[in-house]
Write a protein that holds these residues in place. Sequence first.
Motif, short mmCIF file in Angstrom:
data_model
loop_
_atom_site.label_atom_id
_atom_site.label_comp_id
_atom_site.label_asym_id
_atom_site.label_seq_id
_atom_site.Cartn_x
_atom_site.Cartn_y
_atom_site.Cartn_z
N VAL A 55 37.76 30.81 42.12
CA VAL A 55 37.72 31.96 43.04
C VAL A 55 36.30 32.24 43.50
N GLU A 56 35.31 31.67 42.80
CA GLU A 56 33.89 31.86 43.10
C GLU A 56 33.47 33.32 42.94
N TRP A 57 33.92 33.91 41.84
CA TRP A 57 33.55 35.28 41.52
C TRP A 57 32.04 35.34 41.26
N PRO A 58 31.30 36.22 41.95
CA PRO A 58 29.85 36.29 41.75
C PRO A 58 29.52 36.96 40.41
N LEU A 59 28.70 36.29 39.61
CA LEU A 59 28.28 36.84 38.33
C LEU A 59 26.77 37.06 38.33
N ALA A 99 38.29 32.33 37.59
CA ALA A 99 37.62 33.38 38.35
C ALA A 99 36.24 32.94 38.82
N TRP A 100 35.47 32.34 37.91
CA TRP A 100 34.07 32.00 38.21
C TRP A 100 33.96 30.81 39.15
#
Length: 218
Positions: free
Chosen positions: A186-190, A182-183
């Motif tokens: 997918v480059e999920w913004p955290l 995900a991080w």
Amino acid sequence: MPDTGRMEPTPPRKNLREEQKLLTHRRLLDAAVTVFTEKPFLDARMEDIAQAAGVTRATVYAHFPGKAEIVDALVERVYGVMGEAYADLAALPRWTRADIRTWLDDAADRWREMAPLRRVANAAAPAALRSLGEGRVQYVEAHERYVAMLVAPPERWQGVDPAEARQRALMAVLQTESFFAAWIAVEWPLETADPLELLADSLCHLLAPAVENDGTPG
């Protein structure tokens, strides 16, 4: 014994033909990632991969009968990189929170390197897999290898039921994999300043029976 003046025989070198074959194989997979990134899997041609790799179409077919086999190899390459990461964790003399956190930093670098490959494999796999059963077998076998590595040193899991140790190792693997997917992939913004700190806390909880206290907070 008298010195005859003869030199010791030179150890045989690794077969150069096999080395070249392996390099070409990797080159073709890198080219496939480029092509599958630019084109949908169904539109991409073996000729496109040959052109991207700078080889003939015959060379591509000598390594892969078709695009489905290329995707299979890409997926295996992903599993291989992940396996190298878990092997590093298993090889640590002991597990402390600091050790696990350092390992996560290195593992994150591995995931970043293979992120383009993983994106391509995930996008192409549904169209390429010959059956869902084959994909499941490939997935299960890879994760069984990871779990086996993490529970292999029996002294690390003293007093823990083997079934519990395996489940804890599996849950740690799945959590690491899903988070990095995900991080990074997918480059999920955290929003947290250091996402790996929370992941380290989670892994230490899952692997708690095998983790030694080093006084590190968390």
